[in-house]
Design a protein around this motif. Sequence first.
Motif, PDB file in Angstrom:
ATOM      1  N   ASN A   2     -55.173 -35.491   6.160  1.00 42.43           N
ATOM      2  CA  ASN A   2     -56.339 -36.005   5.443  1.00 42.43           C
ATOM      3  C   ASN A   2     -56.000 -36.887   4.251  1.00 42.43           C
ATOM      4  N   VAL A   3     -54.792 -36.770   3.696  1.00 38.63           N
ATOM      5  CA  VAL A   3     -54.503 -37.537   2.480  1.00 38.63           C
ATOM      6  C   VAL A   3     -53.443 -38.618   2.664  1.00 38.63           C
ATOM      7  N   ILE A   4     -52.652 -38.550   3.731  1.00 44.16           N
ATOM      8  CA  ILE A   4     -51.569 -39.519   3.907  1.00 44.16           C
ATOM      9  C   ILE A   4     -52.099 -40.805   4.542  1.00 44.16           C
ATOM     10  N   THR A   5     -51.682 -41.940   3.976  1.00 45.73           N
ATOM     11  CA  THR A   5     -52.029 -43.255   4.516  1.00 45.73           C
ATOM     12  C   THR A   5     -50.731 -44.005   4.825  1.00 45.73           C
ATOM     13  N   SER A   6     -50.875 -45.251   5.215  1.00 42.28           N
ATOM     14  CA  SER A   6     -49.697 -46.041   5.593  1.00 42.28           C
ATOM     15  C   SER A   6     -48.794 -46.356   4.404  1.00 42.28           C
ATOM     16  N   ASN A   7     -49.321 -46.294   3.177  1.00 49.19           N
ATOM     17  CA  ASN A   7     -48.484 -46.611   2.011  1.00 49.19           C
ATOM     18  C   ASN A   7     -48.510 -45.487   0.962  1.00 49.19           C
ATOM     19  N   THR A   8     -48.626 -44.256   1.440  1.00 49.95           N
ATOM     20  CA  THR A   8     -48.594 -43.113   0.522  1.00 49.95           C
ATOM     21  C   THR A   8     -47.206 -42.986  -0.102  1.00 49.95           C
ATOM     22  N   LYS A   9     -47.178 -42.897  -1.422  1.00 49.68           N
ATOM     23  CA  LYS A   9     -45.913 -42.740  -2.145  1.00 49.68           C
ATOM     24  C   LYS A   9     -45.685 -41.317  -2.641  1.00 49.68           C
ATOM     25  N   LEU A  10     -46.770 -40.598  -2.917  1.00 50.68           N
ATOM     26  CA  LEU A  10     -46.624 -39.269  -3.517  1.00 50.68           C
ATOM     27  C   LEU A  10     -47.846 -38.408  -3.200  1.00 50.68           C
ATOM     28  N   THR A  39     -55.673 -25.560 -22.631  1.00 50.70           N
ATOM     29  CA  THR A  39     -55.897 -26.363 -21.436  1.00 50.70           C
ATOM     30  C   THR A  39     -55.598 -27.823 -21.767  1.00 50.70           C
ATOM     31  N   ILE A  40     -54.741 -28.422 -20.954  1.00 49.03           N
ATOM     32  CA  ILE A  40     -54.357 -29.823 -21.139  1.00 49.03           C
ATOM     33  C   ILE A  40     -55.008 -30.653 -20.033  1.00 49.03           C
ATOM     34  N   ILE A  41     -55.667 -31.725 -20.440  1.00 47.86           N
ATOM     35  CA  ILE A  41     -56.271 -32.653 -19.483  1.00 47.86           C
ATOM     36  C   ILE A  41     -55.463 -33.951 -19.538  1.00 47.86           C
ATOM     37  N   ALA A  42     -54.900 -34.338 -18.394  1.00 54.53           N
ATOM     38  CA  ALA A  42     -54.115 -35.575 -18.310  1.00 54.53           C
ATOM     39  C   ALA A  42     -54.878 -36.565 -17.434  1.00 54.53           C
ATOM     40  N   ILE A  43     -55.234 -37.700 -18.005  1.00 54.46           N
ATOM     41  CA  ILE A  43     -55.978 -38.730 -17.270  1.00 54.46           C
ATOM     42  C   ILE A  43     -55.047 -39.929 -17.075  1.00 54.46           C
ATOM     43  N   SER A  44     -54.692 -40.178 -15.822  1.00 50.90           N
ATOM     44  CA  SER A  44     -53.796 -41.293 -15.492  1.00 50.90           C
ATOM     45  C   SER A  44     -54.595 -42.408 -14.836  1.00 50.90           C
ATOM     46  N   VAL A  45     -54.396 -43.626 -15.329  1.00 53.45           N
ATOM     47  CA  VAL A  45     -55.111 -44.803 -14.815  1.00 53.45           C
ATOM     48  C   VAL A  45     -54.108 -45.696 -14.096  1.00 53.45           C
ATOM     49  N   PHE A  46     -54.441 -46.056 -12.862  1.00 55.48           N
ATOM     50  CA  PHE A  46     -53.575 -46.928 -12.061  1.00 55.48           C
ATOM     51  C   PHE A  46     -54.272 -48.270 -11.839  1.00 55.48           C
ATOM     52  N   GLN A  47     -53.469 -49.323 -11.748  1.00 53.50           N
ATOM     53  CA  GLN A  47     -54.008 -50.646 -11.472  1.00 53.50           C
ATOM     54  C   GLN A  47     -53.988 -50.962  -9.981  1.00 53.50           C
ATOM     55  N   PHE A  48     -52.912 -50.595  -9.303  1.00 47.14           N
ATOM     56  CA  PHE A  48     -52.783 -50.943  -7.893  1.00 47.14           C
ATOM     57  C   PHE A  48     -52.380 -49.732  -7.049  1.00 47.14           C
ATOM     58  N   THR A  49     -52.964 -48.605  -7.377  1.00 48.61           N
ATOM     59  CA  THR A  49     -52.738 -47.380  -6.602  1.00 48.61           C
ATOM     60  C   THR A  49     -54.091 -46.746  -6.338  1.00 48.61           C
ATOM     61  N   ILE A  72     -53.934 -34.436  -3.892  1.00 46.74           N
ATOM     62  CA  ILE A  72     -54.318 -35.832  -4.090  1.00 46.74           C
ATOM     63  C   ILE A  72     -53.103 -36.688  -3.748  1.00 46.74           C
ATOM     64  N   SER A  73     -53.328 -37.720  -2.936  1.00 50.51           N
ATOM     65  CA  SER A  73     -52.222 -38.631  -2.607  1.00 50.51           C
ATOM     66  C   SER A  73     -52.342 -39.910  -3.425  1.00 50.51           C
ATOM     67  N   LEU A  74     -51.191 -40.478  -3.807  1.00 50.00           N
ATOM     68  CA  LEU A  74     -51.131 -41.757  -4.503  1.00 50.00           C
ATOM     69  C   LEU A  74     -50.620 -42.793  -3.515  1.00 50.00           C
ATOM     70  N   ASN A  75     -51.424 -43.807  -3.267  1.00 50.50           N
ATOM     71  CA  ASN A  75     -51.139 -44.770  -2.207  1.00 50.50           C
ATOM     72  C   ASN A  75     -51.046 -46.168  -2.795  1.00 50.50           C
ATOM     73  N   SER A  76     -49.891 -46.822  -2.590  1.00 43.68           N
ATOM     74  CA  SER A  76     -49.676 -48.104  -3.260  1.00 43.68           C
ATOM     75  C   SER A  76     -48.474 -48.825  -2.670  1.00 43.68           C
ATOM     76  N   ASP A  77     -48.510 -50.153  -2.767  1.00 46.82           N
ATOM     77  CA  ASP A  77     -47.327 -50.956  -2.440  1.00 46.82           C
ATOM     78  C   ASP A  77     -46.517 -51.263  -3.694  1.00 46.82           C
ATOM     79  N   ILE A  78     -47.085 -50.975  -4.847  1.00 50.95           N
ATOM     80  CA  ILE A  78     -46.461 -51.301  -6.129  1.00 50.95           C
ATOM     81  C   ILE A  78     -45.793 -50.080  -6.765  1.00 50.95           C
ATOM     82  N   LEU A  79     -46.446 -48.926  -6.651  1.00 53.86           N
ATOM     83  CA  LEU A  79     -46.024 -47.716  -7.365  1.00 53.86           C
ATOM     84  C   LEU A  79     -44.592 -47.318  -7.013  1.00 53.86           C
TER      85      LEU A  79
END
Length: 635
Positions: free
Chosen positions: A113-121, A81-91, A179-186
């Motif tokens: 439920n998960v999409i916002t105005s700046n959803t990237k992924l 089992t692999i656990i990947a922990i990703s840390v974002f600054q502006f997402t 899970i959605s990733l929402n950002s103006d930077i990403l």
Amino acid sequence: MIQFLMKTYTYTFHNNNFKKKIEYHLFINEKNILVQIFCGHNQSTLAFISNEIQKQLPEAFCIGTTTDGEINNEKVSTLKTIIAISVFQFTFLKSHIIEDKDPFSSGYEMAKNVITSNTKLIITFTDGTSTNAEEYLKGIEKYNNKIMVCGGMAGDNGMFKQTYISLSNNVISKGAVAISLNSDILKVSNAQKFDWLPIGVGHTIDEVVGNRIYKISGMSAQEFYEKYLGTSFVQAEYPLIVKKNNIYVARAVLTKYDDGSLSCGGNLFKGDIVKLGFANAQMLMENPIKYIENIHSLNTETFFIYSCMARRRYMQNLIKVEIEPFANIATSVGFFTYAEFYHNVDRNELLNQTLTFVSLSENTNTNTKNIEITNKQIGHNKISYVKTVQSLTHLIQRSVIDYQEQSKKLEEEKNYSNNLLKSQKEFLRYAVHETNTPLAVIMSNIELYEMENGKNKYLSNIEVALKNIFSIYDDLSYLVKKDQISYPKLEVDLVDFIRSRIDFFLQVANKFNTRFIFEHKENELFIYFNTSKLQRIIDNNLTNAIKYTLENKNILISLEKEDNTCKLIISSYSKQIQYPERIFEEYYREAKAKDGFGLGLNLVKRICDEENVEIVLETNKNITSFTYIFKEYLQ
């Protein structure tokens, strides 16, 4: 210029222990944490790790799935089992879970439920054995077709029995998590690599409901696979390949059912033409990085990889050749799926046999990196296996090319033969049509001459020959027209009909020094039959009897009523038929010296088969008789 960085940390859980303990202290002050759990174990392990993560990092968004193999940088594993922990600054992240609902509705609800105005992924997983993931992706696309989607269907180490997915500490066996990733930077960029090719002839999907296939080219789906791959066929490594929107798409088998049907990783439709697929070893070992557009300017900080289980199983230890190039650029994590989710322009695609990957970066630096893209050199210990696989691939490809060339040649010959046959039919149709008028003119003029001047020896001979020509003409006319016109049945008095045909051929029989003896107890005997077909049966038997009866011998014709049937028996004193089993074959003639084409009795047999008339042939050294039993006798 300010740089905003994301970073991914990876940890391995094996034999009920973490190979390296999770450094929770690194994430205490982080607000935007994504945790992905790629579980090569069972439900309890997925639940245990999910609960542990939520306990230690309650603010984290944790999504998980069971797998058919795991990816941790350059390493590929199973049963870990692999656990990947990703840390974002502006997402910032949003998540949702849906359990066991209509897949299309689930997709639509998930997106809502998960999409916002700046959803990237959107990263999303579904179970691998129950959910129709293609319909699920269509639901997301219906709500918003611009958002990039990645992820895949859960695995269970090739067992195809029960898979699991999770969100936070909720573990489910049917449904979807996202899970959605929402950002103006990403910055996100995706790509995919296929490498499977179709082989052999095309087969038609006869019966299918969504992703469950019942019939292929007249066979049950399982019978089809067993025919080409044997009874112990490998489910996922030899998919069905269909061409959609000018692109080859694979549909790998995921589940076998007791009724002979199979379900696959995506939908097929009735009438789809599919071929079995095989892996191209040469293409599989090409560097996948070259498929990413603008890779030099992306400043990738993490790769998320979602690859098909069939690639790992087919390439075995060589799978590292495909995975290592990612780890040479950035942290790379992912798992081997039962189907892959991919976004292409304005469409969400469900793929099989495919390597899909996403590049992510919060780095705003616009400088380009010089990334060397070359195919990895294979070690000496693996080169023999590589050569074997490449040789097998070349053999299959060469065989396919040879087959296609042969098929093309056969198709050309078939078209030539069909055109020739068509021309022949047109000529016969024209000849038959044009022959009728002169024959009728000749016959009517003979009759007029004899009415005015009496019988004439030479004209009588012409008339006898003409009646034989008429019989041949009628056979040809029937053969030419039988597929173009219908032949309705009527009430026919068989006694009167036979008598009229005997009268027609009487002069011919006299010419051969024979005569007809017609015996019947009934004055009238009605059957339900088409007169054109009936005439072909009687005329061919009478002309054959005249042709083969010994000189000065009679031709016996009898009509009998028996129960609910009617028997017509035509007997002649002639030589014994040597091969009675062949007498109805097309172009067969026992006496080559006799005139004819060997078509008459074959035509009679075809008509009798069509009209359910039984034929009984009896032959000995003295007499030969043909009995026709009509079952549509009218009382």
